[in-house]
Scaffold this motif. Structure first.
Motif, PDB file in Angstrom:
ATOM      1  N   ASN A  53       0.854  -1.184   0.000  1.00 48.63           N
ATOM      2  CA  ASN A  53       0.000   0.000   0.000  1.00 48.63           C
ATOM      3  C   ASN A  53       0.893   1.239   0.000  1.00 48.63           C
ATOM      4  N   SER A  54       0.788   2.051  -1.060  1.00 47.73           N
ATOM      5  CA  SER A  54       1.655   3.227  -1.185  1.00 47.73           C
ATOM      6  C   SER A  54       0.952   4.533  -0.802  1.00 47.73           C
ATOM      7  N   ILE A  55      -0.251   4.448  -0.238  1.00 44.92           N
ATOM      8  CA  ILE A  55      -0.989   5.653   0.157  1.00 44.92           C
ATOM      9  C   ILE A  55      -0.585   6.078   1.568  1.00 44.92           C
ATOM     10  N   TRP A  56      -0.377   7.375   1.732  1.00 47.66           N
ATOM     11  CA  TRP A  56      -0.141   7.973   3.052  1.00 47.66           C
ATOM     12  C   TRP A  56      -1.145   9.097   3.243  1.00 47.66           C
ATOM     13  N   TYR A  57      -1.658   9.247   4.465  1.00 43.85           N
ATOM     14  CA  TYR A  57      -2.628  10.294   4.784  1.00 43.85           C
ATOM     15  C   TYR A  57      -1.979  11.405   5.602  1.00 43.85           C
ATOM     16  N   LEU A  58      -2.326  12.649   5.269  1.00 44.32           N
ATOM     17  CA  LEU A  58      -1.954  13.804   6.072  1.00 44.32           C
ATOM     18  C   LEU A  58      -3.097  14.052   7.052  1.00 44.32           C
ATOM     19  N   LEU A  59      -2.790  14.127   8.336  1.00 51.62           N
ATOM     20  CA  LEU A  59      -3.820  14.341   9.342  1.00 51.62           C
ATOM     21  C   LEU A  59      -4.396  15.745   9.236  1.00 51.62           C
ATOM     22  N   ARG A  60      -5.646  15.874   9.633  1.00 50.64           N
ATOM     23  CA  ARG A  60      -6.335  17.160   9.531  1.00 50.64           C
ATOM     24  C   ARG A  60      -5.933  18.105  10.663  1.00 50.64           C
ATOM     25  N   ASP A  61      -5.766  17.578  11.866  1.00 49.75           N
ATOM     26  CA  ASP A  61      -5.573  18.440  13.034  1.00 49.75           C
ATOM     27  C   ASP A  61      -4.167  18.400  13.610  1.00 49.75           C
ATOM     28  N   LYS A  62      -3.258  17.695  12.936  1.00 53.45           N
ATOM     29  CA  LYS A  62      -1.887  17.603  13.434  1.00 53.45           C
ATOM     30  C   LYS A  62      -0.957  17.543  12.231  1.00 53.45           C
ATOM     31  N   ALA A  63       0.198  18.171  12.341  1.00 43.33           N
ATOM     32  CA  ALA A  63       1.160  18.201  11.243  1.00 43.33           C
ATOM     33  C   ALA A  63       1.888  16.863  11.183  1.00 43.33           C
ATOM     34  N   ALA A  64       1.220  15.851  10.611  1.00 44.14           N
ATOM     35  CA  ALA A  64       1.806  14.508  10.593  1.00 44.14           C
ATOM     36  C   ALA A  64       1.178  13.658   9.492  1.00 44.14           C
ATOM     37  N   TRP A  65       1.960  12.677   9.042  1.00 46.53           N
ATOM     38  CA  TRP A  65       1.529  11.704   8.030  1.00 46.53           C
ATOM     39  C   TRP A  65       1.399  10.330   8.674  1.00 46.53           C
ATOM     40  N   VAL A  66       0.478   9.509   8.141  1.00 48.02           N
ATOM     41  CA  VAL A  66       0.295   8.148   8.624  1.00 48.02           C
ATOM     42  C   VAL A  66       0.133   7.228   7.411  1.00 48.02           C
ATOM     43  N   ALA A  67       0.738   6.045   7.492  1.00 46.75           N
ATOM     44  CA  ALA A  67       0.643   5.077   6.391  1.00 46.75           C
ATOM     45  C   ALA A  67      -0.764   4.483   6.341  1.00 46.75           C
ATOM     46  N   ALA A  68      -1.368   4.517   5.155  1.00 45.67           N
ATOM     47  CA  ALA A  68      -2.725   3.990   4.995  1.00 45.67           C
ATOM     48  C   ALA A  68      -2.792   2.488   5.258  1.00 45.67           C
ATOM     49  N   ARG A  69      -1.665   1.809   5.160  1.00 46.39           N
ATOM     50  CA  ARG A  69      -1.618   0.371   5.436  1.00 46.39           C
ATOM     51  C   ARG A  69      -2.154   0.056   6.828  1.00 46.39           C
ATOM     52  N   HIS A  70      -2.027   0.994   7.749  1.00 40.55           N
ATOM     53  CA  HIS A  70      -2.419   0.769   9.139  1.00 40.55           C
ATOM     54  C   HIS A  70      -3.685   1.507   9.547  1.00 40.55           C
ATOM     55  N   VAL A  71      -4.364   2.118   8.543  1.00 40.94           N
ATOM     56  CA  VAL A  71      -5.544   2.944   8.834  1.00 40.94           C
ATOM     57  C   VAL A  71      -6.648   2.632   7.826  1.00 40.94           C
ATOM     58  N   ASP A  72      -7.856   2.367   8.311  1.00 47.07           N
ATOM     59  CA  ASP A  72      -9.026   2.241   7.429  1.00 47.07           C
ATOM     60  C   ASP A  72      -9.685   3.603   7.351  1.00 47.07           C
ATOM     61  N   ASN A  73      -9.925   4.095   6.124  1.00 46.36           N
ATOM     62  CA  ASN A  73     -10.540   5.411   6.004  1.00 46.36           C
ATOM     63  C   ASN A  73     -12.043   5.319   5.810  1.00 46.36           C
ATOM     64  N   THR A  74     -12.741   6.347   6.272  1.00 43.25           N
ATOM     65  CA  THR A  74     -14.182   6.498   6.097  1.00 43.25           C
ATOM     66  C   THR A  74     -14.401   7.830   5.402  1.00 43.25           C
ATOM     67  N   GLY A  75     -15.091   7.797   4.261  1.00 45.68           N
ATOM     68  CA  GLY A  75     -15.295   9.016   3.481  1.00 45.68           C
ATOM     69  C   GLY A  75     -14.206   9.150   2.428  1.00 45.68           C
TER      70      GLY A  75
END
Length: 90
Positions: A53-75
């Motif tokens: 999984n090559s997707i990374w998410y930028l958090l909305r309320d904190k200056a940080a990135w998280v690997a999508a491999r470890h996060v299920d997204n809604t929306g």
């Protein structure tokens, strides 16, 4: 506690997940989220591949990135064209 507004992500890794300054495991760790944590997502980019999984998410309320491999997204998480350093968005 209610879920954050969409789009948001839920940490699915049993060990939680590190938050990074840039979308790469070589980048410095700026925090962590535990299993089951829900967090608002600002945008996504294609960056370092983590377990297929090559997707990374930028958090909305904190200056940080998280690997999508470890996060299920809604929306729908908007795709960002550039990898910008996490930081104040003007």
């Amino acid at each position: 506690m209610p879920s954050p507004p969409q789009p948001f992500g839920t940490v699915v890794s049993n060990n939680g997940v590190n938050l990074r300054k840039y979308p790469s495991t070589d980048s410095s760790i700026v925090g962590a989220l535990s299993h089951g944590t829900e967090v608002g997502l600002r945008s996504k980019v294609n960056a370092q591949n983590i377990d297929g999984n090559s997707i990374w998410y930028l958090l909305r309320d904190k200056a940080a990135w998280v690997a999508a491999r470890h996060v299920d997204n809604t929306g729908q998480v908007p795709l960002s064209k550039d990898v910008e350093p996490a930081g104040p968005q003007g």
